[in-house]
Design a protein around this motif. Structure first.
Motif, short mmCIF file in Angstrom:
data_model
loop_
_atom_site.label_atom_id
_atom_site.label_comp_id
_atom_site.label_asym_id
_atom_site.label_seq_id
_atom_site.Cartn_x
_atom_site.Cartn_y
_atom_site.Cartn_z
N TRP A 8 0.83 -1.20 0.00
CA TRP A 8 0.00 0.00 0.00
C TRP A 8 0.87 1.26 0.00
CZ3 TRP A 8 0.69 -3.36 3.96
CH2 TRP A 8 1.28 -2.88 5.12
N LEU A 9 2.15 1.13 0.32
CA LEU A 9 3.09 2.24 0.25
C LEU A 9 4.04 1.99 -0.91
CD1 LEU A 9 4.03 2.76 4.00
CD2 LEU A 9 2.62 4.23 2.59
N THR A 10 3.54 2.12 -2.11
CA THR A 10 4.40 1.84 -3.26
C THR A 10 5.52 2.86 -3.32
OG1 THR A 10 3.01 3.19 -4.70
CG2 THR A 10 2.53 0.82 -4.59
N GLN A 11 6.62 2.41 -3.85
CA GLN A 11 7.76 3.32 -3.98
C GLN A 11 7.47 4.32 -5.08
OE1 GLN A 11 11.54 1.44 -4.21
NE2 GLN A 11 11.00 -0.10 -2.72
N ARG A 12 7.52 5.57 -4.70
CA ARG A 12 7.26 6.64 -5.66
C ARG A 12 8.50 7.51 -5.75
NH1 ARG A 12 2.09 6.48 -2.91
NH2 ARG A 12 0.51 5.92 -4.40
N GLU A 13 8.63 8.12 -6.88
CA GLU A 13 9.69 9.11 -7.03
C GLU A 13 9.11 10.31 -7.73
OE1 GLU A 13 12.48 8.42 -10.86
OE2 GLU A 13 12.59 6.89 -9.33
N PHE A 14 9.61 11.44 -7.37
CA PHE A 14 9.13 12.68 -7.95
C PHE A 14 10.27 13.30 -8.73
CE2 PHE A 14 6.73 11.93 -4.07
CZ PHE A 14 5.43 11.99 -4.56
N ARG A 15 10.00 13.65 -9.96
CA ARG A 15 11.02 14.25 -10.81
C ARG A 15 10.46 15.50 -11.46
NH1 ARG A 15 14.34 9.70 -14.14
NH2 ARG A 15 14.63 8.26 -12.40
N PHE A 16 11.34 16.41 -11.69
CA PHE A 16 11.00 17.56 -12.49
C PHE A 16 11.43 17.24 -13.91
CE2 PHE A 16 11.69 19.38 -8.26
CZ PHE A 16 10.48 20.03 -8.10
N HIS A 17 10.52 17.33 -14.85
CA HIS A 17 10.84 16.95 -16.22
C HIS A 17 11.34 18.14 -17.03
CE1 HIS A 17 9.55 12.84 -15.81
NE2 HIS A 17 8.49 13.28 -15.16
N LYS A 18 11.35 19.29 -16.43
CA LYS A 18 11.90 20.46 -17.11
C LYS A 18 13.39 20.51 -16.85
CE LYS A 18 11.12 25.47 -17.38
NZ LYS A 18 11.91 25.73 -18.45
N ARG A 19 14.16 20.49 -17.89
CA ARG A 19 15.61 20.51 -17.73
C ARG A 19 16.09 21.96 -17.65
NH1 ARG A 19 18.09 15.74 -21.47
NH2 ARG A 19 16.56 14.19 -20.87
N PRO A 20 17.09 22.20 -16.81
CA PRO A 20 17.62 23.56 -16.76
C PRO A 20 18.34 23.89 -18.06
CG PRO A 20 18.91 22.10 -15.36
CD PRO A 20 17.74 21.32 -15.87
N VAL A 21 18.43 25.17 -18.33
CA VAL A 21 19.07 25.64 -19.54
C VAL A 21 20.55 25.22 -19.49
CG1 VAL A 21 19.66 27.68 -20.87
CG2 VAL A 21 17.49 27.58 -19.65
N ALA A 22 21.02 24.69 -20.59
CA ALA A 22 22.42 24.26 -20.65
C ALA A 22 23.34 25.47 -20.78
CB ALA A 22 22.62 23.33 -21.85
N GLY A 23 24.55 25.28 -20.39
CA GLY A 23 25.54 26.34 -20.54
C GLY A 23 25.72 27.13 -19.26
N LEU A 24 26.19 28.35 -19.41
CA LEU A 24 26.52 29.19 -18.26
C LEU A 24 25.30 29.56 -17.43
CD1 LEU A 24 29.22 31.56 -19.79
CD2 LEU A 24 29.54 29.67 -18.20
N VAL A 25 24.14 29.64 -18.04
CA VAL A 25 22.95 30.03 -17.30
C VAL A 25 22.49 28.90 -16.37
CG1 VAL A 25 20.53 30.73 -17.52
CG2 VAL A 25 22.23 31.60 -19.13
N GLY A 26 22.53 27.66 -16.85
CA GLY A 26 22.05 26.54 -16.06
C GLY A 26 23.07 25.98 -15.10
N ALA A 27 24.35 26.28 -15.31
CA ALA A 27 25.41 25.70 -14.48
C ALA A 27 25.27 26.05 -12.99
CB ALA A 27 26.78 26.12 -15.00
N PRO A 28 25.00 27.30 -12.62
CA PRO A 28 24.86 27.60 -11.19
C PRO A 28 23.69 26.86 -10.55
CG PRO A 28 25.21 29.62 -12.42
CD PRO A 28 25.00 28.53 -13.42
N LEU A 29 22.59 26.73 -11.26
CA LEU A 29 21.44 26.01 -10.73
C LEU A 29 21.78 24.54 -10.53
CD1 LEU A 29 18.46 25.80 -9.93
CD2 LEU A 29 17.94 25.47 -12.34
N LEU A 30 22.44 23.94 -11.51
CA LEU A 30 22.84 22.54 -11.39
C LEU A 30 23.81 22.36 -10.23
CD1 LEU A 30 22.66 19.69 -12.53
CD2 LEU A 30 24.56 20.28 -14.05
N GLY A 31 24.77 23.26 -10.09
CA GLY A 31 25.73 23.19 -8.99
C GLY A 31 25.05 23.33 -7.64
N ALA A 32 24.10 24.24 -7.54
CA ALA A 32 23.38 24.43 -6.28
C ALA A 32 22.57 23.19 -5.92
CB ALA A 32 22.47 25.65 -6.37
N LEU A 33 21.89 22.60 -6.89
CA LEU A 33 21.11 21.39 -6.62
C LEU A 33 22.02 20.23 -6.24
CD1 LEU A 33 18.44 21.63 -9.46
CD2 LEU A 33 18.13 22.06 -7.02
N PHE A 34 23.16 20.11 -6.91
CA PHE A 34 24.11 19.06 -6.58
C PHE A 34 24.63 19.26 -5.16
CE2 PHE A 34 28.33 17.05 -6.74
CZ PHE A 34 27.97 15.81 -7.26
#
Length: 152
Positions: A21-47
């Motif tokens: 009754w407690l199935t394993q669920r995962e939540f993902r955001f399917h929107k990818r951050p912008v590649a390059g210099l704009v998305g790098a800080p966001l990716l680094g912060a999330l990491f």
């Protein structure tokens, strides 16, 4: 310890798939951050946020040892050793990416058994916490390192 032991046993039972009754669920955001210099800080912060629980206590210990028991040179050596220990596995994984995919493929094929073994280990650790035996094991292991001194 007892409350965490109960929680670990419950998580182990969950890993074994005994709570359908407690199935394993995962939540993902399917929107990818912008590649390059704009998305790098966001990716680094999330990491960084994802790794904080793993890195924080170890880095704090290294820095405490560096400032409390060492000279500036020894502190620098300990910090560099920490950074090398943290970075080398990533470099090795990048170099051996194709081989790593094979290992991940093995885990995927044997997913059920990996989860069962992991769940069994969690239940065993939880029971050790519940009975108080975990404290005895930890004290015994601490005794093994009483006479140990750092070479650096």
């Amino acid at each position: 310890s007892k409350a965490l032991g109960v929680l670990m046993v419950l998580m182990g039972v969950f890993f074994l798939g005994m709570m359908p009754w407690l199935t394993q669920r995962e939540f993902r955001f399917h929107k990818r951050p912008v590649a390059g210099l704009v998305g790098a800080p966001l990716l680094g912060a999330l990491f960084g946020i994802g790794w904080t629980p793993c890195i924080g206590p170890t880095l704090a210990s290294v820095l405490a040892l560096s400032s409390d028991q060492a000279s500036a040179g020894r502190g620098a050596i300990l910090t560099v050793a920490y950074c090398i220990g943290l970075g080398v596995p990533f470099v090795v994984a990048a170099v051996a990416f194709r081989k790593a995919l094979g290992a991940f493929g093995w885990v995927k094929r044997h997913y059920v058994w990996v989860m069962r073994i992991g769940g069994g280990m969690m239940i065993a650790t939880g029971l050790l916490l519940l009975t108080g035996a975990w404290d005895g094991i930890v004290q015994e292991m601490q005794g093994w390192s009483n006479g140990f001194t750092v070479g650096i």
